[in-house]
Motif scaffolding. Structure first.
Motif, PDB file in Angstrom:
ATOM      1  N   LYS A 193       0.905  -1.221   0.087  1.00  0.00           N
ATOM      2  CA  LYS A 193       0.010   0.022  -0.078  1.00  0.00           C
ATOM      3  C   LYS A 193       0.930   1.220   0.026  1.00  0.00           C
ATOM      4  N   ASP A 194       1.063   1.849  -1.083  1.00  0.00           N
ATOM      5  CA  ASP A 194       1.964   2.997  -1.167  1.00  0.00           C
ATOM      6  C   ASP A 194       1.350   4.209  -0.535  1.00  0.00           C
ATOM      7  N   ASP A 195       0.238   4.033  -0.439  1.00  0.00           N
ATOM      8  CA  ASP A 195      -0.439   5.402   0.186  1.00  0.00           C
ATOM      9  C   ASP A 195      -0.691   5.398   1.559  1.00  0.00           C
ATOM     10  N   ILE A 196      -0.080   4.127   2.410  1.00  0.00           N
ATOM     11  CA  ILE A 196      -0.201   3.975   4.027  1.00  0.00           C
ATOM     12  C   ILE A 196       1.358   4.103   4.104  1.00  0.00           C
ATOM     13  N   LYS A 197       1.533   5.274   5.090  1.00  0.00           N
ATOM     14  CA  LYS A 197       2.980   5.215   5.708  1.00  0.00           C
ATOM     15  C   LYS A 197       2.717   5.042   7.227  1.00  0.00           C
ATOM     16  N   TYR A 198       3.880   4.435   7.846  1.00  0.00           N
ATOM     17  CA  TYR A 198       3.678   4.415   9.074  1.00  0.00           C
ATOM     18  C   TYR A 198       5.221   4.210   9.713  1.00  0.00           C
ATOM     19  N   ASN A 199       5.423   4.252  10.943  1.00  0.00           N
ATOM     20  CA  ASN A 199       6.871   4.441  11.495  1.00  0.00           C
ATOM     21  C   ASN A 199       6.892   3.318  12.598  1.00  0.00           C
ATOM     22  N   VAL A 200       7.612   2.320  12.423  1.00  0.00           N
ATOM     23  CA  VAL A 200       7.617   1.122  13.403  1.00  0.00           C
ATOM     24  C   VAL A 200       8.303   1.744  14.931  1.00  0.00           C
ATOM     25  N   ALA A 201       8.749   2.782  14.743  1.00  0.00           N
ATOM     26  CA  ALA A 201       9.266   3.460  16.004  1.00  0.00           C
ATOM     27  C   ALA A 201       8.304   3.406  17.018  1.00  0.00           C
ATOM     28  N   SER A 202       6.945   3.739  16.635  1.00  0.00           N
ATOM     29  CA  SER A 202       5.886   4.061  17.524  1.00  0.00           C
ATOM     30  C   SER A 202       5.526   2.793  18.518  1.00  0.00           C
ATOM     31  N   LEU A 203       6.271   1.687  18.014  1.00  0.00           N
ATOM     32  CA  LEU A 203       5.644   0.414  18.614  1.00  0.00           C
ATOM     33  C   LEU A 203       6.865   0.302  19.751  1.00  0.00           C
ATOM     34  N   LEU A 204       7.870   0.942  19.901  1.00  0.00           N
ATOM     35  CA  LEU A 204       9.017   0.634  20.666  1.00  0.00           C
ATOM     36  C   LEU A 204       8.763   1.446  22.218  1.00  0.00           C
ATOM     37  N   PRO A 205       9.209   0.869  23.242  1.00  0.00           N
ATOM     38  CA  PRO A 205       8.881   1.448  24.528  1.00  0.00           C
ATOM     39  C   PRO A 205       9.766   2.588  24.870  1.00  0.00           C
ATOM     40  N   GLY A 206       9.313   3.397  25.794  1.00  0.00           N
ATOM     41  CA  GLY A 206      10.074   4.541  26.136  1.00  0.00           C
ATOM     42  C   GLY A 206      11.327   4.075  26.727  1.00  0.00           C
ATOM     43  N   ASN A 207      11.406   2.997  27.487  1.00  0.00           N
ATOM     44  CA  ASN A 207      12.690   2.607  28.296  1.00  0.00           C
ATOM     45  C   ASN A 207      13.536   1.488  27.431  1.00  0.00           C
ATOM     46  N   SER A 208      14.389   1.678  26.852  1.00  0.00           N
ATOM     47  CA  SER A 208      15.135   0.861  25.867  1.00  0.00           C
ATOM     48  C   SER A 208      16.073  -0.045  26.650  1.00  0.00           C
ATOM     49  N   SER A 209      15.998  -0.232  27.956  1.00  0.00           N
ATOM     50  CA  SER A 209      16.859  -1.457  28.478  1.00  0.00           C
ATOM     51  C   SER A 209      16.695  -2.756  27.992  1.00  0.00           C
ATOM     52  N   TYR A 210      17.649  -3.609  27.873  1.00  0.00           N
ATOM     53  CA  TYR A 210      17.601  -4.876  27.182  1.00  0.00           C
ATOM     54  C   TYR A 210      18.391  -5.887  27.839  1.00  0.00           C
ATOM     55  N   TRP A 211      18.342  -7.246  27.328  1.00  0.00           N
ATOM     56  CA  TRP A 211      19.337  -8.187  27.619  1.00  0.00           C
ATOM     57  C   TRP A 211      19.908  -8.552  26.142  1.00  0.00           C
ATOM     58  N   THR A 212      20.956  -9.134  26.120  1.00  0.00           N
ATOM     59  CA  THR A 212      21.647  -9.399  24.749  1.00  0.00           C
ATOM     60  C   THR A 212      22.463 -10.616  24.839  1.00  0.00           C
ATOM     61  N   PHE A 213      22.517 -11.295  23.736  1.00  0.00           N
ATOM     62  CA  PHE A 213      23.310 -12.656  23.918  1.00  0.00           C
ATOM     63  C   PHE A 213      23.486 -12.835  22.197  1.00  0.00           C
ATOM     64  N   MET A 214      24.394 -13.685  22.007  1.00  0.00           N
ATOM     65  CA  MET A 214      24.579 -14.317  20.516  1.00  0.00           C
ATOM     66  C   MET A 214      23.824 -15.683  20.331  1.00  0.00           C
ATOM     67  N   GLY A 215      23.030 -15.639  19.580  1.00  0.00           N
ATOM     68  CA  GLY A 215      22.286 -16.512  19.121  1.00  0.00           C
ATOM     69  C   GLY A 215      22.189 -16.831  17.652  1.00  0.00           C
ATOM     70  N   SER A 216      21.085 -17.323  17.245  1.00  0.00           N
ATOM     71  CA  SER A 216      20.791 -17.674  15.845  1.00  0.00           C
ATOM     72  C   SER A 216      19.535 -17.469  15.287  1.00  0.00           C
ATOM     73  N   LEU A 217      19.173 -17.498  14.009  1.00  0.00           N
ATOM     74  CA  LEU A 217      17.665 -17.597  13.239  1.00  0.00           C
ATOM     75  C   LEU A 217      16.955 -18.458  14.075  1.00  0.00           C
ATOM     76  N   THR A 218      15.877 -18.252  14.230  1.00  0.00           N
ATOM     77  CA  THR A 218      15.170 -19.123  14.954  1.00  0.00           C
ATOM     78  C   THR A 218      14.023 -20.094  14.089  1.00  0.00           C
ATOM     79  N   THR A 219      14.351 -19.985  12.720  1.00  0.00           N
ATOM     80  CA  THR A 219      14.065 -20.658  11.551  1.00  0.00           C
ATOM     81  C   THR A 219      15.001 -21.314  11.012  1.00  0.00           C
ATOM     82  N   PRO A 220      14.778 -22.322  10.140  1.00  0.00           N
ATOM     83  CA  PRO A 220      15.664 -23.036   9.127  1.00  0.00           C
ATOM     84  C   PRO A 220      16.309 -21.895   8.530  1.00  0.00           C
ATOM     85  N   PRO A 221      17.661 -21.990   8.158  1.00  0.00           N
ATOM     86  CA  PRO A 221      18.388 -23.009   8.338  1.00  0.00           C
ATOM     87  C   PRO A 221      19.152 -22.962   9.752  1.00  0.00           C
ATOM     88  N   CYS A 222      18.789 -22.105  10.694  1.00  0.00           N
ATOM     89  CA  CYS A 222      19.084 -21.681  11.838  1.00  0.00           C
ATOM     90  C   CYS A 222      20.751 -21.348  11.958  1.00  0.00           C
TER      91      CYS A 222
END
Length: 268
Positions: A193-222
């Motif tokens: 839909k070229d006529d519909i614009k949005y910004n995914v930033a509006s879904l992000l929380p105000g608090n950007s604290s996080y956990w981090t680790f090294m991992g993989s894709l959760t679907t094949p080929p993993c």
């Protein structure tokens, strides 16, 4: 339950291995499996149930071997984390046209170029985001009703995924209302839909604290070497909006994987 924290004085050194992820794009609508064969997820080859379910992915094809033998697999249960002074997540997201795809495994929104995540000196472009139910990640053994995975890639081809946990709240989320109103009616179909614009930033929380680790894709080929950031503060959407996604995919979450020798870091 929140993860138990440890304080470490030593820096954690991790290696990020190059992986590849193809983001669906273009301005065509695809209905057939044949025309969708170049996409990263082919519904004819794996699923979440039965003989082609997650427990069997590693045996299905040689290129899926890491799904069985890998030692940095995702998702994980975050039960213990090490508090560190980590770089802030900085989101430089721009508006995108609505490009929404049902790829047979999830609802995926392909994002226009020019939006970035920066972590210290590392810069990753946002390619797409998609959803799982329940959340693939568990926090203290708890899985949330849904999760959004925001997939990014840097110039070296290395991936970084931001996991936005989704909880059930009282009110509809306006952006999800827009997404669900434009859901493709069939698997392997894309609506643009070229006529519909949005910004995914509006879904992000105000608090950007996080956990981090090294991992993989959760679907094949993993593929491993994926840098994961799990935001601590969840997003709330309504029960109706969660149910609408479950009408398309009642369960599309990979089982939890062993942590092995990995450490989960907490940004505080």
């Amino acid at each position: 339950m929140r993860p138990h924290l440890h304080w470490l004085g030593l820096a954690l050194v991790t290696s990020i291995f190059s992986t590849s992820l193809l983001a669906s794009g273009g301005h065509t609508v695809s209905h057939s499996k044949k025309s969708h064969s170049a996409a990263p997820h082919d519904p004819s080859h794996w699923s979440y149930e039965g003989s082609t379910g997650a427990e069997n992915w590693g045996n299905m094809k040689p290129e899926f071997a890491l799904c069985k033998s890998g030692t940095q697999q995702s998702p994980i249960n975050i039960n213990e984390a090490y508090a560190q002074n980590l770089d802030r997540l900085q989101f430089f997201y721009q508006p995108s046209k609505l490009n929404i795809q049902n790829n047979g495994h999830t609802i995926q929104l392909n994002y226009d170029g020019g939006s970035f995540l920066e972590v210290g000196k590392d810069r990753y472009q946002l390619l797409q985001f998609h959803f799982h139910t329940p959340s693939e990640e568990a926090i203290g053994g708890k899985r949330y009703p849904m999760v959004a995975h925001l997939v990014h890639k840097n110039e070296a081809g290395q991936l970084a995924v931001v996991a936005l946990l989704i909880n059930q709240g009282k009110a509809d989320n306006p952006l999800f209302t827009q997404f669900w109103e434009n859901l493709p009616s069939e698997h392997n179909e894309t609506k643009i839909k070229d006529d519909i614009k949005y910004n995914v930033a509006s879904l992000l929380p105000g608090n950007s604290s996080y956990w981090t680790f090294m991992g993989s894709l959760t679907t094949p080929p993993c593929s491993e070497g994926v840098r994961w950031f799990v935001l601590k503060e969840p997003l709330n959407i309504s029960a109706k909006q969660i149910s609408r996604f479950k009408r398309e995919f009642s369960m599309n979450a990979r089982p939890l994987q062993p942590l092995f020798e990995r450490a989960v870091l907490d940004s505080n």
